[in-house]
Write a protein that holds these residues in place. Structure first.
Motif, short mmCIF file in Angstrom:
data_model
loop_
_atom_site.label_atom_id
_atom_site.label_comp_id
_atom_site.label_asym_id
_atom_site.label_seq_id
_atom_site.Cartn_x
_atom_site.Cartn_y
_atom_site.Cartn_z
N SER A 43 -1.87 28.02 77.91
CA SER A 43 -1.09 28.02 77.06
C SER A 43 -1.82 25.77 76.92
O SER A 43 -2.80 25.41 76.89
CB SER A 43 0.10 26.72 77.52
N THR A 67 6.00 18.97 69.77
CA THR A 67 6.51 20.40 69.93
C THR A 67 5.85 21.61 69.13
O THR A 67 5.59 21.06 68.17
CB THR A 67 8.16 20.35 69.40
N LEU A 68 5.22 22.38 69.61
CA LEU A 68 5.15 23.34 69.60
C LEU A 68 5.60 24.96 69.46
O LEU A 68 6.90 25.24 70.18
CB LEU A 68 3.09 23.97 69.59
N SER A 69 5.39 25.34 68.41
CA SER A 69 6.26 26.34 67.97
C SER A 69 5.29 27.33 68.12
O SER A 69 6.53 28.81 68.28
CB SER A 69 6.12 26.94 66.25
N ASN A 70 4.33 27.16 69.03
CA ASN A 70 3.63 28.61 69.57
C ASN A 70 2.70 28.00 70.77
O ASN A 70 1.94 27.45 70.20
CB ASN A 70 2.84 29.68 68.76
N ASN A 71 2.27 28.50 72.16
CA ASN A 71 0.92 27.37 72.28
C ASN A 71 0.68 28.21 73.43
O ASN A 71 -0.03 28.08 74.06
CB ASN A 71 1.90 26.48 73.73
N ALA A 72 1.18 29.61 73.37
CA ALA A 72 0.09 30.74 73.78
C ALA A 72 -1.10 31.71 72.99
O ALA A 72 -0.03 31.44 72.28
CB ALA A 72 0.77 31.59 75.01
N ASP A 74 -2.77 35.18 71.66
CA ASP A 74 -2.01 36.35 71.12
C ASP A 74 -3.11 37.19 71.42
O ASP A 74 -4.35 36.77 72.32
CB ASP A 74 -1.81 36.66 69.87
N ILE A 79 -4.08 31.08 68.03
CA ILE A 79 -2.61 30.28 68.47
C ILE A 79 -2.40 30.20 67.14
O ILE A 79 -3.12 28.51 66.88
CB ILE A 79 -2.86 29.36 69.55
N ASP A 80 -1.74 29.95 66.48
CA ASP A 80 -1.38 29.83 65.16
C ASP A 80 -0.30 28.99 65.25
O ASP A 80 1.10 29.70 66.04
CB ASP A 80 -1.43 30.67 63.77
N PHE A 81 0.72 27.40 65.21
CA PHE A 81 1.10 27.20 65.79
C PHE A 81 2.13 25.85 64.63
O PHE A 81 1.05 25.42 63.36
CB PHE A 81 1.42 26.56 66.68
N GLU A 159 -0.26 25.44 61.54
CA GLU A 159 0.08 25.74 59.98
C GLU A 159 0.79 24.71 59.50
O GLU A 159 1.13 24.83 58.16
CB GLU A 159 0.81 27.28 60.55
#
Length: 163
Positions: A43, A67-72, A74, A79-81, A159
């Protein structure tokens, strides 16, 4: 004369005890362990850091995790966030005045890696754990190296930045 022998005796006794204390019992028969081939980013986190003064006038380092929309990553090691700045907490240290200074210009990126792995920035990606400027849409590449030398490249891309 007795005193000289007494000092020498104590010194020799001390040396003998030190040898016993600083030697290891395990000499052979240890199990051989292979080097790990794990080279993953589990992460990531982004933080904003600032200094404030406590009641005694000393500087205090404060941190606010964003705060991240995604932290892991794919399956393609991407990691796009979206980064979101949390609401101000006027009863705590993250007051509105501090929140208003948060931008992409001075954030700290950190990550959790596989055990015994290390990470290095590629191209012009910032070194993790240091203050850096980030851009929306720019890809930041990092190479994770496992203990056995195996490597993987990960791509991070912001993003959007929501304040």
């Amino acid at each position: 004369m007795k005193r000289i022998y007494s000092v020498k005796f104590k010194f020799i006794l001390f040396l003998l005890c030190a040898v016993g204390l600083f030697s290891s019992c395990l000499k052979a028969g240890l199990e051989e362990i292979e080097n790990s081939n794990l080279c993953e980013i589990t992460s990531i986190t982004f933080e904003y850091r600032w200094l404030s003064q406590n009641a005694n006038g000393y500087d205090v380092l404060n941190r606010q995790q964003l705060t991240l929309s995604n932290n892991a990553p794919d399956e393609n090691n991407r990691i796009d966030f979206i980064i979101t700045v949390p609401a101000a907490n006027n009863s705590g240290e993250f007051k509105t005045a501090v929140r208003n200074t948060v931008s992409l210009d001075r954030l700290y990126l950190t990550s959790i890696l596989s055990p015994a792995a290390k990470i290095a920035p590629l191209d012009d990606a910032p070194v993790m754990g240091t203050p850096a400027a980030f851009e929306i849409g720019k890809e930041y590449m990092y190479e994770v190296t496992a203990a056995n030398g195996e490597k993987k490249t990960f791509v991070l891309c912001i993003e959007d930045f929501i304040k």
